[in-house]
Design an enzyme around this catalytic site. Structure first.
Site, mmCIF file in Angstrom:
data_model
loop_
_atom_site.group_PDB
_atom_site.id
_atom_site.type_symbol
_atom_site.label_atom_id
_atom_site.label_comp_id
_atom_site.label_asym_id
_atom_site.label_seq_id
_atom_site.Cartn_x
_atom_site.Cartn_y
_atom_site.Cartn_z
ATOM 1 N N ARG A 48 0.807 -1.221 0.000
ATOM 2 C CA ARG A 48 0.000 0.000 0.000
ATOM 3 C C ARG A 48 0.838 1.268 0.000
ATOM 4 N NH1 ARG A 48 -2.468 -3.046 4.063
ATOM 5 N NH2 ARG A 48 -3.974 -4.442 3.099
ATOM 6 N N VAL A 49 2.150 1.150 0.216
ATOM 7 C CA VAL A 49 2.977 2.346 0.292
ATOM 8 C C VAL A 49 4.064 2.355 -0.765
ATOM 9 C CG1 VAL A 49 4.070 3.864 1.954
ATOM 10 C CG2 VAL A 49 2.803 1.901 2.764
#
Ligand code: ATP
Ligand code: MG
Length: 499
Positions: free
Chosen positions: A362-363
């Site tokens: 997600r990052v």
């Protein structure tokens, strides 16, 4: 009261303050069994304080009651007996930190396990608060693992927490170890924390790291399956403190917790022996808090706090692929994404056995290097299109040319992602392989020859672009002109021309 009055009042009180002398009160062991000791008459203890028993054995105070203390032993209980005196040390569990640890194997309270003395001068408590929001900055630098499938589709950024999850024997440890080995020519320090594993397995990992020259910048924290549950419980926290020391001095650190399901079991054992009430799946209610306070300590620190990063790769073992049981769901919700490994893929020879549909970062995408960003945009879509098409056409005999081309390209891509363990790619190699796919450089290669052809192709590319390769590995950049030249070279390779 006005402001002045308040500050004058506080100043008078602080000036008058003198620390009370430390008085070591002694208690006595009431009963001992299963690594848990109940102590009578030991008031004024801190949560997590180390208690010293007569025989030199240490315990940790975890249950503080009015008339005594419930403690877990950090060593074997043989030498502790009822009636023995107990002393509070006033210290919580600590671990040595600093450069002296590089290349060493220690247990969670800093005792060396590699038969060499350890001259430690600095110690950190194993439990430390996680950095606050304002002490963090966004993740912006990639942490390359050297594994093509991960760096291109599930990229990890420095300061991120990425879970590696899968059944037993699906190559979870192999991915983490490859990521450590790939930090060889970077400035990243690595901490490998083994919890509840067989000592022989851990010895194998250490040997792999040593052979790859990775122990020079690594620390191993080991709490084996035969160690007390309390020592296993402390291990990941100790590893994190070791990592934080370096991060606070501006270094980038990668810490691997292998694995947190065994850590959860050790914690469950410890709390059940302390007679705390069990909750779901007999895990104690605070198991979520246990892992969240560990993983929250992974961070990308602001410049004022040292500017370093702690990247965490926790590992979780699932049973029969069930990622929705208690511990996996907890940890999935705490981390910034997961790499999901599947037994079925592993046994079908897809290694690393990454299920790209269920894996996510997600990052990391925002931290990916420009060169990788430029070549990895559509890979996930290509792969899922291929999978879908492959299922539909399994029984079909005559396929139109578009479909058969798509199938062949998809199959090539899937095979390009296969990679031996301990053989990380450099960034240039990864980009070159993906550009080879884009230019369809392996169009006429039979699948069984693909591995050798790719090796030849990479050798040719590195020979043709030596300066560009080292520049890309150092900076992570690739401009449009270089991309066009590399694509041309890949096409030339396909046609059998010199690059
Ligand atoms: P455990 O559940 O026992 O901890 P694990 O999931 O950590 O297992 P590994 O120990 O990393 O799995 O790997 C299992 C086996 O698969 C090992 O024998 C390892 O050598 C092999 N293996 C792992 N990755 C690869 C790979 N990419 N190519 C070939 N073999 C691999
Ligand atoms: Mg393993």
């Amino acid at each position: 009261m006005t402001e002045q009055k308040i500050s004058a009042f506080l100043k008078a009180r602080t000036d008058a303050f003198s620390p009370a002398p430390v008085i070591y009160r002694k208690g006595s062991v009431e009963r001992v069994g299963d690594g848990v000791v109940h102590v009578k008459n030991l008031p004024g203890r801190k949560y997590g304080e180390l208690l010293e028993f007569g025989s030199g054995v240490y315990g940790m105070a975890l249950d503080l009651t009015e008339d005594g203390v419930g403690a877990v032993l950090l060593d074997a209980e043989d030498s502790v007996c009822a009636g023995e005196t107990v002393k509070g040390t006033g210290r919580v569990a600590e671990v040595p930190v600093g450069d002296v640890l590089l290349g060493r194997v220690i247990d969670p309270i800093g005792r060396p396990l590699d038969e060499r003395p350890l001259d430690a001068v600095r110690f950190y408590p194993v439990e430390r608060p996680a950095p606050a929001i304002m002490d963090r900055r966004p993740v912006d630098t990639p942490l390359e693992t050297g594994i093509l499938a991960i760096d291109s589709m599930i990229p990890i950024g420095r300061g991120q927490r990425e879970l590696i999850i899968g059944d037993r024997q699906t190559g979870k440890t192999a991915i983490a170890v490859d990521a450590i080995i790939n930090q060889k020519n970077t400035d990243v320090i690595c901490v490998y924390c083994a919890v509840g594993q067989k000592s022989s397995t851990v010895a194998g990992v250490i040997e792999t790291l040593r052979q790859a020259g990775a122990m020079d910048y690594s620390v191993v924290v080991h709490a084996g399956a035969s160690d007390s549950p309390a020592i296993q419980y402390l291990a990941p926290f100790a590893a994190c403190s070791i990592a934080e020391y370096f991060a606070e001095r501006g270094r980038d650190v990668l810490v691997v917790y292998d694995d947190l399901s065994k850590h959860a079991v050790a914690y469950r054992t410890m709390t059940l022996l302390l007679l705390r009430p069990p909750g779901r799946e007999a895990f104690p209610g605070d198991i979520f808090y246990l892992h969240s306070r560990l993983l929250e300590r992974a961070a990308c620190l602001s410049e004022e706090k040292g500017g370093g990063t702690v990247t965490a790769l926790p590992i979780v073992e699932t049973m029969a692929g069930n990622i929705s049981s208690y511990i996996p769901t907890n940890i999935i919700s705490i981390t910034d994404g997961q790499i999901y490994l599947e037994s079925e893929l592993f046994h079908a020879g897809v290694r690393p056995a990454v299920n790209t549909g269920l894996s996510v970062s997600r990052v990391g995408r925002s931290a990916q290097s420009d060169a990788m960003k430029a070549v990895s945009g559509t890979l996930r879509i290509d792969l899922s299109q291929y999978r879908e098409m492959a299922v539909f056409t399994r029984f079909g005999s005559d396929l139109d040319s578009f479909t058969s081309k798509l199938l062949r390209r998809g199959e090539t891509l899937m095979n390009l992602f296969k990679q031996d363990k301990s053989k990380p790619y450099t960034l240039f190699e990864e980009v070159a392989v993906l550009l080879g796919y884009e230019a369809d450089a392996f169009r006429d290669t039979a699948m069984k020859d693909l591995r050798k052809t790719v090796a030849d192709y990479l050798t040719a590319m590195k020979q043709a672009f030596p300066d560009e390769a080292s520049a890309m590995n150092a900076t992570g950049a690739m401009d449009a002109d270089l991309k066009a030249r590399l694509l041309q070279a890949a096409e030339a390779f396909r046609e059998g021309r010199t690059l």
